[in-house]
Design an enzyme around this catalytic site. Structure first.
Site, PDB file in Angstrom:
ATOM      1  N   GLU A   1       0.826  -1.209   0.000  1.00  0.00           N
ATOM      2  CA  GLU A   1       0.000   0.000   0.000  1.00  0.00           C
ATOM      3  C   GLU A   1       0.862   1.261   0.000  1.00  0.00           C
ATOM      4  OE1 GLU A   1      -2.969  -0.205  -0.774  1.00  0.00           O
ATOM      5  OE2 GLU A   1      -3.256  -2.348  -0.419  1.00  0.00           O
TER       6      GLU A   1
ATOM      7  N   HIS B   1       1.724   2.242  -3.444  1.00  0.00           N
ATOM      8  CA  HIS B   1       0.710   3.090  -4.081  1.00  0.00           C
ATOM      9  C   HIS B   1       0.888   4.548  -3.622  1.00  0.00           C
ATOM     10  CE1 HIS B   1      -1.662  -0.010  -5.993  1.00  0.00           C
ATOM     11  NE2 HIS B   1      -1.987  -0.611  -4.866  1.00  0.00           N
TER      12      HIS B   1
ATOM     13  N   HIS C   1       3.756   6.113  -5.310  1.00  0.00           N
ATOM     14  CA  HIS C   1       3.378   6.382  -6.703  1.00  0.00           C
ATOM     15  C   HIS C   1       2.678   7.747  -6.776  1.00  0.00           C
ATOM     16  CE1 HIS C   1       1.353   4.511 -10.570  1.00  0.00           C
ATOM     17  NE2 HIS C   1       2.205   5.470 -10.863  1.00  0.00           N
TER      18      HIS C   1
HETATM   19 ZN   LIG Z   1      -2.653  -2.641  -4.648  1.00  0.00          ZN
END
Ligand SMILES: [Zn+2]
Length: 720
Positions: free
Chosen positions: A508, A511, A514
């Protein structure tokens, strides 16, 4: 391992997301007309430090409905102004203007989605039921606005195209194809029908998830006596007891009908009869007959999707869904899945043989059944690798693992994380950190962390973007969050988590990185707004850093002695890394294949139970396990369009992940600064500003190769 897609800022993105975020029923509920609508803090611009922050301290549930309605009205007015502009359509007065629109709705929807996902209650669910159809209809009003589409089309066909930046060209393509894919080119009759389909689907999606949630929250298995707890650790016994107390059940404990309660029970309980009972309860969610049965709603959803796809010019829903995915078409996705399937099921045979041998040695007098799999798997793991998951857990403290995330972010992404207390939070458990660039000291964004389970919070772990980075009209920094469901310990006690949970934290956080690394101009293309079968790549990649010695030696510290995890234990973890991959890959692929085949079947009337049985039989599904998500509980696929014909995405992304990490191992290792720089430049910072396949080639110098995935999972490499 599931990500909740971030709320995008622009109008178009909100339309695309509406189905995934908002649920609906057709139940009429009374509205509270007396509520004051003036001075609604949810519609106000975010003020305060860091370019403005969400006003979590000012949220009143009764403000959501008027705020959403005001924000939709404002957005429609903005869109009308763009559509009715007398000037000839240009990038600036059409596309850029659309990127500017919807800011209020984005702010309101961000806070609203936290109340539906992290802070839900009966009040909030009633508002959801009322607002979801309105939000769906709102989305169609924009994609079906003919004057607006004419302008978008004119810009898309503009002779000036070559003068734009490549990001502008990509943005126009994304917006134009988004309109076409939503039916902008259809005639008036068909548009009307399409809108009906979307609203009916929204109703079915809500029904599906409410049925599933009903079975998950209301069914449980009672543990009446100490003997019913045989095999469970003290921690699991305490959790079962706490669950009984919170449900007001008179029993020593209960096993709730959720994965986080069921899986540990199936792994450790010595009581085969109770394992069977718990397993049966869990795999039959949504499949129990009666009012909460999902078998009736599934064919309705499939028929409507098939009709919509045909109307939009695609042979099936799967073809429509995959057009703009990295896989491009269902055939490519099927080729990958069917290529891995034989190796996965062959490994299941070996795993079952190992388990049966152990059961025979114990003179258990049984044949391995699905409710025995996790239990004997754990025994084989101990016997083969001498690896005890409970021993590993003692070295994985939640706080230390969070610090490990920050360490990796510092080494690989050049970020620092500093706690801040000058921003409001939506719950006292939530902590907030300011992220800065380690070299320049420049502000990057905020990271909110909501780690603990509570009533009204959806299960699993996910990431959100509360605000997306952009450089358009001045720099706007991003605000992201990570959410999970760890069980809170007693005050002052460390919260110990499993290796899988630690891995999910890294996932997570991938993410989040990102989102934080994003460096683009337009919000529609920002951060994690990339193709569904690409978005899990950055997150899965981050999982690799958990097992690096740099992390383990410094952060995997025993909760009592503070000593780092012993090398011998790490070696055991590594040796056992691909253990059980037959089970994991097969249960996943069975779901992914059934998902794709359901959506390749066109408008054939489908009986979900029969289809599942026949498809699995044809595939040669081993009888000792079931799909990870059986059809009547496959929320990825039936609670929204989100992962429909898209569950394959996790494996598609993992092919890229496995191949990408090779760039580090072929270099100076996981902390190779040059590879990290390339990773940020070509993958993490670019959002959807370039085609993902091209971005990947820029990073790796070639296309991803599936061999790395096979090696990662311990399977033999397919002969070409
Ligand atoms: Zn994911």
């Amino acid at each position: 391992m599931k990500m909740l897609f971030s709320l995008r800022t622009t109008t178009l993105a909100l339309i695309a997301m509406a189905a995934a975020i908002y649920m609906t029923t057709n139940n009429e509920i009374p509205t509270n007309a007396a509520e004051p609508t003036a001075a609604n803090p949810l519609t106000e611009k975010w003020i305060g430090p860091y370019g403005g922050i969400p006003p979590f301290d000012k949220v009143k549930v009764t403000d959501f409905k008027p705020a959403l309605e005001a924000a939709m009205a404002e957005n429609l007015k903005e869109i009308d102004d763009i559509a009715n502009n007398k000037a000839a359509p240009t990038f600036e007065n059409t596309i850029a203007a659309m990127e500017r629109s919807g800011a209020m709705l984005s702010r309101v929807a961000t806070v609203y989605s936290i109340w539906t996902d992290n802070m839900s209650s009966d009040d909030v669910q009633a508002i959801e039921s009322e607002m979801a159809p309105k939000l769906a209809a709102f989305g169609d009003k924009i994609t079906q606005n003919e004057a607006l589409f004419k302008r978008v089309e004119a810009v898309y066909n503009s002779p000036d195209k070559s003068k734009w930046t490549s990001e502008q060209q990509r943005l126009v393509w994304v917006i134009y194809t988004g309109f076409v894919r939503s039916g902008a080119k259809l005639g008036a009759e068909k548009k009307k029908r399409l809108s009906e389909i979307n609203q009916q689907l929204a109703g079915h999606f809500t029904k599906f998830s409410q049925n599933q949630l009903g079975d998950e929250s209301e069914l449980y298995v009672e543990l009446q006596t100490e003997a019913d707890m045989a095999g469970l650790s003290q921690g699991l016994k305490d959790a079962a007891a706490a669950a009984a107390t919170s449900k007001k059940v008179k029993a020593d404990g209960i096993i709730r009908n959720t994965r986080s309660s069921v899986d540990p029970f199936l792994t450790y309980s010595d009581r085969r009869d109770l394992r069977e009972k718990v397993w049966t309860m869990f795999v039959n969610r949504g499949d129990n007959g009666g009012a909460r049965d999902n078998n009736a709603v599934i064919p309705e959803i499939l028929q409507l999707r098939a009709e919509r796809a045909k109307m939009l010019g695609f042979p099936t829903h799967a073809h429509w869904r995959l057009e703009n995915a990295m896989a491009k078409n269902p055939e490519n996705a099927m080729k990958l899945m069917e290529g891995v399937w034989p190796a996965a099921t062959a490994r299941v045979k070996q795993e079952v043989a190992d388990m049966q041998a152990l059961a025979d040695k114990e003179k258990a007098g049984i044949t391995i059944e699905p409710w025995d799999y996790r239990y004997y798997m754990e025994k084989v793991r101990k016997a083969k690798y001498d690896l005890d998951a409970n021993e590993v857990k003692q070295y994985l403290q939640l706080d230390k693992m969070r610090d490990a995330l920050f360490f990796v972010a510092g080494e690989v992404f050049d970020f620092t994380f500093t706690p801040v207390t000058n921003v409001p939070v939506f719950h006292p458990d939530v902590t907030v950190y300011e992220v800065k660039n380690k070299t320049t000291g420049k502000h990057v964004g905020l990271w909110y962390f909501d780690p603990f389970a509570r009533d009204g919070k959806r299960s699993g772990a996910w990431m959100n973007a509360y605000r997306e980075q952009r450089r358009f009209d001045g720099e706007v920094s991003t605000i992201v969050s990570n959410n999970s469901n760890f069980v809170k310990g007693k005050p002052g006690e460390s919260v110990l988590i499993s290796w899988d949970d630690a891995s999910t934290m890294f996932h997570e956080f991938g993410h989040a990185l990102h989102g934080l690394s994003s460096n683009v101009t337009y919000p529609t293309l920002s951060g994690t707004n990339v193709a569904r079968d690409y978005v899990e790549f950055p997150s899965q990649l981050l999982e690799h850093w958990l097992s690096t010695p740099e992390v383990l030696n410094k952060y995997a510290l025993h909760y009592q002695t503070g000593k780092p995890i012993p090398q011998a234990l790490v070696s055991k973890i590594k040796a056992a890394a691909t253990f059980n991959e037959g089970f994991d890959t097969t249960e996943y692929l069975a779901s992914a294949l059934v998902d794709m085949k359901l959506h390749l079947a066109g408008d054939k009337k489908i009986d979900a139970d029969a289809f599942e049985k026949e498809t699995l039989a044809a595939l040669g599904m081993p009888k000792e396990l079931v799909m990870r998500h059986r059809t009547p509980q496959f929320g990825h696929v039936f609670s929204s369009d989100g992962y429909s014909a898209g569950y394959y995405s996790y494996m598609w992304s993992d092919v890229i992940t496995a191949d990408a990490f090779g760039a580090f191992t072929e270099g100076k290792g996981a902390y190779d600064k040059d590879v990290a720089k390339r990773l940020i430049k070509y993958i993490f910072s670019v959002g959807n500003t370039i085609d993902p396949a091209e971005g990947y080639r820029n990073f790796r110098g070639r296309d991803p190769n599936v061999d790395a995935l096979m090696i990662k999972r311990g399977f033999p490499i397919n002969k070409k």
